[in-house]
Scaffold this motif. Sequence first.
Motif, PDB file in Angstrom:
ATOM      1  N   GLU A  22       0.860  -1.207   0.000  1.00  0.00           N
ATOM      2  CA  GLU A  22       0.000   0.000   0.000  1.00  0.00           C
ATOM      3  C   GLU A  22       0.885   1.243   0.000  1.00  0.00           C
ATOM      4  O   GLU A  22       0.660   2.202  -0.720  1.00  0.00           O
ATOM      5  CB  GLU A  22      -0.860   0.042   1.272  1.00  0.00           C
ATOM      6  CG  GLU A  22      -1.976  -0.947   1.314  1.00  0.00           C
ATOM      7  CD  GLU A  22      -2.604  -0.971   2.716  1.00  0.00           C
ATOM      8  OE1 GLU A  22      -3.561  -1.721   2.896  1.00  0.00           O
ATOM      9  OE2 GLU A  22      -2.113  -0.250   3.616  1.00  0.00           O
ATOM     10  N   TYR A  23       1.946   1.198   0.845  1.00  0.00           N
ATOM     11  CA  TYR A  23       2.767   2.402   1.038  1.00  0.00           C
ATOM     12  C   TYR A  23       3.668   2.650  -0.174  1.00  0.00           C
ATOM     13  O   TYR A  23       3.704   3.730  -0.739  1.00  0.00           O
ATOM     14  CB  TYR A  23       3.633   2.200   2.290  1.00  0.00           C
ATOM     15  CG  TYR A  23       4.429   3.434   2.694  1.00  0.00           C
ATOM     16  CD1 TYR A  23       5.730   3.631   2.219  1.00  0.00           C
ATOM     17  CD2 TYR A  23       3.876   4.396   3.520  1.00  0.00           C
ATOM     18  CE1 TYR A  23       6.451   4.764   2.567  1.00  0.00           C
ATOM     19  CE2 TYR A  23       4.593   5.525   3.890  1.00  0.00           C
ATOM     20  CZ  TYR A  23       5.880   5.695   3.408  1.00  0.00           C
ATOM     21  OH  TYR A  23       6.595   6.825   3.753  1.00  0.00           O
ATOM     22  N   TYR A  24       4.372   1.570  -0.624  1.00  0.00           N
ATOM     23  CA  TYR A  24       5.407   1.792  -1.644  1.00  0.00           C
ATOM     24  C   TYR A  24       4.874   1.683  -3.062  1.00  0.00           C
ATOM     25  O   TYR A  24       5.361   2.344  -3.964  1.00  0.00           O
ATOM     26  CB  TYR A  24       6.548   0.765  -1.472  1.00  0.00           C
ATOM     27  CG  TYR A  24       7.460   1.106  -0.319  1.00  0.00           C
ATOM     28  CD1 TYR A  24       7.438   0.377   0.855  1.00  0.00           C
ATOM     29  CD2 TYR A  24       8.307   2.204  -0.387  1.00  0.00           C
ATOM     30  CE1 TYR A  24       8.260   0.708   1.924  1.00  0.00           C
ATOM     31  CE2 TYR A  24       9.136   2.550   0.674  1.00  0.00           C
ATOM     32  CZ  TYR A  24       9.100   1.788   1.825  1.00  0.00           C
ATOM     33  OH  TYR A  24       9.904   2.128   2.877  1.00  0.00           O
ATOM     34  N   VAL A  25       3.849   0.832  -3.255  1.00  0.00           N
ATOM     35  CA  VAL A  25       3.408   0.630  -4.648  1.00  0.00           C
ATOM     36  C   VAL A  25       2.190   1.507  -4.947  1.00  0.00           C
ATOM     37  O   VAL A  25       2.137   2.215  -5.922  1.00  0.00           O
ATOM     38  CB  VAL A  25       3.067  -0.866  -4.905  1.00  0.00           C
ATOM     39  CG1 VAL A  25       2.673  -1.064  -6.364  1.00  0.00           C
ATOM     40  CG2 VAL A  25       4.277  -1.730  -4.545  1.00  0.00           C
ATOM     41  N   GLN A  26       1.215   1.473  -4.018  1.00  0.00           N
ATOM     42  CA  GLN A  26      -0.009   2.241  -4.314  1.00  0.00           C
ATOM     43  C   GLN A  26       0.043   3.668  -3.774  1.00  0.00           C
ATOM     44  O   GLN A  26      -0.820   4.472  -4.078  1.00  0.00           O
ATOM     45  CB  GLN A  26      -1.226   1.521  -3.698  1.00  0.00           C
ATOM     46  CG  GLN A  26      -1.460   0.170  -4.342  1.00  0.00           C
ATOM     47  CD  GLN A  26      -2.146  -0.794  -3.363  1.00  0.00           C
ATOM     48  OE1 GLN A  26      -2.354  -0.457  -2.199  1.00  0.00           O
ATOM     49  NE2 GLN A  26      -2.460  -1.976  -3.833  1.00  0.00           N
ATOM     50  N   ASP A  27       1.085   3.987  -3.003  1.00  0.00           N
ATOM     51  CA  ASP A  27       1.106   5.314  -2.355  1.00  0.00           C
ATOM     52  C   ASP A  27      -0.203   5.620  -1.671  1.00  0.00           C
ATOM     53  O   ASP A  27      -0.686   6.760  -1.725  1.00  0.00           O
ATOM     54  CB  ASP A  27       1.406   6.392  -3.414  1.00  0.00           C
ATOM     55  CG  ASP A  27       2.909   6.538  -3.550  1.00  0.00           C
ATOM     56  OD1 ASP A  27       3.410   6.241  -4.629  1.00  0.00           O
ATOM     57  OD2 ASP A  27       3.541   6.896  -2.538  1.00  0.00           O
ATOM     58  N   ALA A  28      -0.773   4.621  -1.061  1.00  0.00           N
ATOM     59  CA  ALA A  28      -2.060   4.850  -0.363  1.00  0.00           C
ATOM     60  C   ALA A  28      -2.061   4.023   0.922  1.00  0.00           C
ATOM     61  O   ALA A  28      -2.794   3.035   1.037  1.00  0.00           O
ATOM     62  CB  ALA A  28      -3.228   4.457  -1.258  1.00  0.00           C
TER      63      ALA A  28
END
Length: 336
Positions: free
Chosen positions: A31-37
Amino acid sequence: MADQPVSELTTTQANQEATQLREQLDSWRKEYYVQDAPTVEDHTYDMHYQRLLDLEAAFPEIVTPDSPTQQVGDVTLPGFSKVTHTVPMLSMGDVFSIEELAEFDARTKQNLGQDELEYNCELKIDGLAISLVYENGKFVQGSTRGDGNIGEDITANLKTIKSIPMTLTEPLSIEVRGECYMPKASFAKLNERQEAEGKTPFANPRNAAAGSLRQLDRKVTADRNLDTFIYYTSSFEALGASTQSEALQRYQELGFTINPHSRVCHNMDEIKAYIDEYTGQRESLSYGIDGIVIKVNPVSQQDELGNTVKVPRWEIAYKFPPDEQQTVVRDIEWTV
Ligand SMILES: CC(C)(C)c1nc(N2CCN(c3ncccn3)CC2)c2cc(C(N)=O)c(N)nc2n1
């Protein structure tokens, strides 16, 4: 199990909990590194990560090579190679009140033995920091700030941003830094499209810009209408500027976009007037800002003050109060 002391667990119990933790941590990392969410605060992530470290320290036999604890350093996305910043991209000290800002002013005057200082005040653009490298006036590499020392190579994506010149007006070999941001109007349009396509909308323009820049498919980046403001170079000697305000002029001459609202201020009254003016204009700007950056203007004095390990001593960020309290804090400020 999670709150049972590690020493009271059997190996089987530890292994079961560690497996669950790895799955949970991996999904949060994605979520943090790939989706920036990210859906959890850093603190929650850190607490679970620490628990996994404790379990693996107490039961070394349960460690697996793919465990998040085995991946050293900042995770870069698959497909983006790493870039080491020759001059580290420092972070910024920040203050949240005029009083603290006055302390920064007093401390800086004392450190320089001056009773009058010249500052350059700039809007603090709410985007993400990027680094652009030029050789003989040609754009050769662009990267994210990453952890300040190592970022991701996003050269191909940055080439799709119209405000980033591929060739400078002078054949300089320099590295410049600035903020990449998504204008508010583009953010609104993007989220309408996200919802229409049943995708998760971005939380704010900064996340949208980060997510758009770190797309493996540069055509997606090209479609996101990102923009930039340049504000720094690590190669000051090549620029031929002796103050921050002159440097901004030079960036513009070279073909970069600079923010038009910077202003040279000579004392706290002028700084306060600038802050009040742009606190009031915040909603009407076509891009997000989350504060004001105050920099000692003469480069010679910046060098004299130097940097601490993490932040320059010669600049500070005055952060606006979070939106929901903005009116309340502002009212109190007016009575000051
Ligand atoms: C080069 C210096 C250190 C003086 C500097 N550093 C900046 N930043 C550092 C921390 N950054 C950062 N980013 C992520 C995590 C930690 N720090 C993000 C950029 C500046 C950001 C802005 C802006 N936003 O508009 C600006 N007008 N001037 C800046 N000047």
